[in-house]
Design a protein around this motif. Structure first.
Motif, PDB file in Angstrom:
ATOM      1  N   GLU A   1      -2.944   3.207   7.003  1.00  0.00           N
ATOM      2  CA  GLU A   1      -2.971   3.425   8.096  1.00  0.00           C
ATOM      3  C   GLU A   1      -4.780   2.952   8.775  1.00  0.00           C
ATOM      4  O   GLU A   1      -4.711   2.382   8.909  1.00  0.00           O
ATOM      5  CB  GLU A   1      -3.037   5.463   8.493  1.00  0.00           C
ATOM      6  CG  GLU A   1      -3.418   5.626   9.745  1.00  0.00           C
ATOM      7  CD  GLU A   1      -3.851   6.896  10.921  1.00  0.00           C
ATOM      8  OE1 GLU A   1      -3.877   7.373  11.591  1.00  0.00           O
ATOM      9  OE2 GLU A   1      -4.301   7.888   9.184  1.00  0.00           O
ATOM     10  N   ALA A   2      -5.386   3.419   8.037  1.00  0.00           N
ATOM     11  CA  ALA A   2      -6.522   3.021   7.971  1.00  0.00           C
ATOM     12  C   ALA A   2      -7.536   1.590   7.737  1.00  0.00           C
ATOM     13  O   ALA A   2      -7.725   0.199   8.745  1.00  0.00           O
ATOM     14  CB  ALA A   2      -7.820   3.561   6.677  1.00  0.00           C
ATOM     15  N   ILE A   3      -6.371   1.080   7.317  1.00  0.00           N
ATOM     16  CA  ILE A   3      -6.193  -0.858   7.091  1.00  0.00           C
ATOM     17  C   ILE A   3      -5.818  -1.736   7.972  1.00  0.00           C
ATOM     18  O   ILE A   3      -6.390  -2.494   8.527  1.00  0.00           O
ATOM     19  CB  ILE A   3      -5.665  -1.078   5.734  1.00  0.00           C
ATOM     20  CG1 ILE A   3      -6.656  -0.712   4.740  1.00  0.00           C
ATOM     21  CG2 ILE A   3      -5.073  -2.052   5.943  1.00  0.00           C
ATOM     22  CD1 ILE A   3      -4.958  -0.612   2.744  1.00  0.00           C
ATOM     23  N   VAL A   4      -3.953  -0.938   8.467  1.00  0.00           N
ATOM     24  CA  VAL A   4      -3.690  -1.598   9.904  1.00  0.00           C
ATOM     25  C   VAL A   4      -4.287  -1.323  10.960  1.00  0.00           C
ATOM     26  O   VAL A   4      -4.456  -2.216  12.034  1.00  0.00           O
ATOM     27  CB  VAL A   4      -2.622  -0.927  10.052  1.00  0.00           C
ATOM     28  CG1 VAL A   4      -1.595  -1.307  10.635  1.00  0.00           C
ATOM     29  CG2 VAL A   4      -1.299  -1.486   8.429  1.00  0.00           C
ATOM     30  N   LYS A   5      -5.123   0.014  11.245  1.00  0.00           N
ATOM     31  CA  LYS A   5      -6.121   0.564  12.336  1.00  0.00           C
ATOM     32  C   LYS A   5      -7.368  -0.784  12.230  1.00  0.00           C
ATOM     33  O   LYS A   5      -7.549  -0.799  14.053  1.00  0.00           O
ATOM     34  CB  LYS A   5      -7.031   1.794  12.654  1.00  0.00           C
ATOM     35  CG  LYS A   5      -6.964   2.291  13.647  1.00  0.00           C
ATOM     36  CD  LYS A   5      -7.705   3.703  13.140  1.00  0.00           C
ATOM     37  CE  LYS A   5      -6.270   4.542  13.537  1.00  0.00           C
ATOM     38  NZ  LYS A   5      -7.262   5.961  13.382  1.00  0.00           N
ATOM     39  N   LYS A   6      -7.839  -1.064  11.360  1.00  0.00           N
ATOM     40  CA  LYS A   6      -9.048  -1.731  11.079  1.00  0.00           C
ATOM     41  C   LYS A   6      -8.058  -3.089  12.055  1.00  0.00           C
ATOM     42  O   LYS A   6      -8.938  -4.524  12.608  1.00  0.00           O
ATOM     43  CB  LYS A   6      -9.818  -2.064  10.402  1.00  0.00           C
ATOM     44  CG  LYS A   6     -10.471  -0.942   9.332  1.00  0.00           C
ATOM     45  CD  LYS A   6     -11.360  -1.190   8.586  1.00  0.00           C
ATOM     46  CE  LYS A   6     -12.122   0.357   8.598  1.00  0.00           C
ATOM     47  NZ  LYS A   6     -13.685   0.696   9.043  1.00  0.00           N
ATOM     48  N   LEU A   7      -7.151  -3.714  11.585  1.00  0.00           N
ATOM     49  CA  LEU A   7      -6.199  -5.178  11.418  1.00  0.00           C
ATOM     50  C   LEU A   7      -6.269  -4.458  13.280  1.00  0.00           C
ATOM     51  O   LEU A   7      -6.622  -5.791  13.664  1.00  0.00           O
ATOM     52  CB  LEU A   7      -5.208  -5.033  10.943  1.00  0.00           C
ATOM     53  CG  LEU A   7      -5.509  -5.569   9.580  1.00  0.00           C
ATOM     54  CD1 LEU A   7      -4.214  -5.755   8.761  1.00  0.00           C
ATOM     55  CD2 LEU A   7      -5.801  -7.049   9.039  1.00  0.00           C
ATOM     56  N   ALA A   8      -5.736  -3.923  13.661  1.00  0.00           N
ATOM     57  CA  ALA A   8      -5.226  -3.628  15.348  1.00  0.00           C
ATOM     58  C   ALA A   8      -6.994  -3.796  16.207  1.00  0.00           C
ATOM     59  O   ALA A   8      -6.790  -4.284  16.888  1.00  0.00           O
ATOM     60  CB  ALA A   8      -4.703  -2.197  15.245  1.00  0.00           C
ATOM     61  N   ALA A   9      -8.040  -3.187  15.361  1.00  0.00           N
ATOM     62  CA  ALA A   9      -9.264  -3.799  15.895  1.00  0.00           C
ATOM     63  C   ALA A   9      -9.468  -4.795  16.324  1.00  0.00           C
ATOM     64  O   ALA A   9      -9.977  -5.628  17.266  1.00  0.00           O
ATOM     65  CB  ALA A   9     -10.026  -2.830  15.664  1.00  0.00           C
ATOM     66  N   LEU A  10      -9.014  -5.928  15.216  1.00  0.00           N
ATOM     67  CA  LEU A  10      -9.476  -6.894  14.631  1.00  0.00           C
ATOM     68  C   LEU A  10      -8.177  -7.844  15.983  1.00  0.00           C
ATOM     69  O   LEU A  10      -9.065  -9.009  16.603  1.00  0.00           O
ATOM     70  CB  LEU A  10      -9.731  -7.545  13.613  1.00  0.00           C
ATOM     71  CG  LEU A  10     -10.155  -8.720  12.692  1.00  0.00           C
ATOM     72  CD1 LEU A  10     -11.186  -9.070  13.255  1.00  0.00           C
ATOM     73  CD2 LEU A  10      -9.400  -9.624  11.981  1.00  0.00           C
TER      74      LEU A  10
ATOM     75  N   VAL B   1       0.275  -0.572  -0.198  1.00  0.00           N
ATOM     76  CA  VAL B   1      -0.334  -0.262   0.078  1.00  0.00           C
ATOM     77  C   VAL B   1       0.637   1.440  -0.493  1.00  0.00           C
ATOM     78  O   VAL B   1       1.859   1.727   0.727  1.00  0.00           O
ATOM     79  CB  VAL B   1      -1.175  -0.056   1.279  1.00  0.00           C
ATOM     80  CG1 VAL B   1      -1.375   1.339   0.899  1.00  0.00           C
ATOM     81  CG2 VAL B   1      -1.812  -1.608   1.408  1.00  0.00           C
ATOM     82  N   THR B   2       0.437   1.767  -0.723  1.00  0.00           N
ATOM     83  CA  THR B   2       1.975   3.252  -1.045  1.00  0.00           C
ATOM     84  C   THR B   2       1.247   4.950  -0.810  1.00  0.00           C
ATOM     85  O   THR B   2       1.724   5.695  -0.985  1.00  0.00           O
ATOM     86  CB  THR B   2       2.350   3.749  -2.485  1.00  0.00           C
ATOM     87  OG1 THR B   2       0.575   3.570  -3.459  1.00  0.00           O
ATOM     88  CG2 THR B   2       2.964   2.383  -3.686  1.00  0.00           C
ATOM     89  N   ASP B   3      -0.061   4.175  -0.088  1.00  0.00           N
ATOM     90  CA  ASP B   3      -1.095   5.616   0.376  1.00  0.00           C
ATOM     91  C   ASP B   3      -0.861   5.357   1.547  1.00  0.00           C
ATOM     92  O   ASP B   3      -1.163   4.957   2.672  1.00  0.00           O
ATOM     93  CB  ASP B   3      -2.266   6.005  -0.123  1.00  0.00           C
ATOM     94  CG  ASP B   3      -2.639   7.366   0.613  1.00  0.00           C
ATOM     95  OD1 ASP B   3      -2.594   8.019  -0.318  1.00  0.00           O
ATOM     96  OD2 ASP B   3      -4.084   6.979   1.503  1.00  0.00           O
ATOM     97  N   ILE B   4      -0.496   6.662   2.644  1.00  0.00           N
ATOM     98  CA  ILE B   4      -0.533   6.426   3.836  1.00  0.00           C
ATOM     99  C   ILE B   4      -1.987   6.478   5.085  1.00  0.00           C
ATOM    100  O   ILE B   4      -1.690   6.338   5.991  1.00  0.00           O
ATOM    101  CB  ILE B   4       0.513   7.820   5.171  1.00  0.00           C
ATOM    102  CG1 ILE B   4       0.683   7.824   6.167  1.00  0.00           C
ATOM    103  CG2 ILE B   4       0.021   8.966   3.918  1.00  0.00           C
ATOM    104  CD1 ILE B   4       1.771   6.210   6.453  1.00  0.00           C
ATOM    105  N   GLY B   5      -2.337   7.393   4.856  1.00  0.00           N
ATOM    106  CA  GLY B   5      -3.978   7.624   4.603  1.00  0.00           C
ATOM    107  C   GLY B   5      -4.342   5.702   4.506  1.00  0.00           C
ATOM    108  O   GLY B   5      -5.460   5.298   5.486  1.00  0.00           O
ATOM    109  N   PHE B   6      -4.472   5.777   3.275  1.00  0.00           N
ATOM    110  CA  PHE B   6      -5.134   3.455   3.145  1.00  0.00           C
ATOM    111  C   PHE B   6      -4.376   2.937   4.322  1.00  0.00           C
ATOM    112  O   PHE B   6      -4.901   2.164   4.915  1.00  0.00           O
ATOM    113  CB  PHE B   6      -5.036   3.615   1.667  1.00  0.00           C
ATOM    114  CG  PHE B   6      -6.462   4.004   1.211  1.00  0.00           C
ATOM    115  CD1 PHE B   6      -7.697   3.278   1.172  1.00  0.00           C
ATOM    116  CD2 PHE B   6      -6.019   4.955   0.348  1.00  0.00           C
ATOM    117  CE1 PHE B   6      -8.296   4.207  -0.074  1.00  0.00           C
ATOM    118  CE2 PHE B   6      -6.800   5.119  -0.985  1.00  0.00           C
ATOM    119  CZ  PHE B   6      -8.424   4.761  -1.121  1.00  0.00           C
TER     120      PHE B   6
END
Length: 203
Positions: free
Chosen positions: A93-102, A86-91
């Motif tokens: 962060e959002a993807i890994v934040k959801k993984l952290a919630a999971l 993933v080359t965009d910092i916004g995407f």
């Protein structure tokens, strides 16, 4: 939750912010464009080693995701995918934040790192936009040359260097000139000797 994360990865791919496959991922990582590398849970040992090597070269995160190659590939419009970047910092962060919630145990640290990087990137964008706005409005900083006190006093004392004349404060008043002391005319001159061409006076 897992379907939402896969949908977000697919959305990032549609936006052109995901590199798929070993060679594209390696190129993005070496160019310092990759923000996070995602590796399928059933990827081969050699693929995992290469992915972590790419992450080390590109100074980015590398995470093993809870999906197999087929699931990750379907989210990206492929039949199979072992790794993606993933080359965009916004995407990212959002993807890994959801993984952290999971799964906080495996992904909370990575989510914190990406959050810090996202804040820095947002700050840099804001500063860039402000700079461009200032340039458009003509608010460039003007360099002011401040003359040191010693140099100013020296210039006042010596006068105008371009003309060599003193300042008006140091000039003599008009009409008061220094008297000239002239020596008598022909003072100290030797007498002229009469030569052959001189005419003798008759007695």
């Amino acid at each position: 939750m897992m379907e939402q994360i896969l949908s977000m990865i697919g959305l990032a791919k549609k936006a052109g912010k995901v590199a798929i496959g070993e060679e594209p991922v390696g190129a993005e990582a070496r160019a310092k464009h990759a923000r996070v590398l995602l590796v399928a849970r059933d990827a081969g040992a050699s693929s995992v080693r290469r992915a972590f090597s790419f992450a080390s070269a590109g100074a980015c995160l590398c995470l093993t995701v809870p999906w197999d190659k087929e699931q990750l590939g379907r989210a990206l419009g492929r039949t199979s995918c072992a790794m993606a970047a993933v080359t965009d910092i916004g995407f990212a962060e959002a993807i890994v934040k959801k993984l952290a919630a999971l799964d906080p145990q495996h992904y909370s640290g990575a989510a914190g790192q990406l959050e810090v990087k996202a804040k820095r990137a947002a700050q840099r964008r804001q500063e860039k936009l402000q700079h461009e706005k200032n340039v458009q409005q003509g608010k460039k900083k003007k360099k002011e040359t401040v003359q040191p006190p010693a140099a100013a006093a020296e210039e006042k004392k010596c006068g105008d260097r371009s003309t060599g004349r003193p300042h008006s404060a140091h000039r003599r008043p008009a009409g008061k000139r220094r008297p000239r002391t002239e020596a008598p005319r022909f003072a100290g001159s030797r007498p002229v000797k009469k030569g052959k061409g001189s005419v003798k006076k008759k007695k």
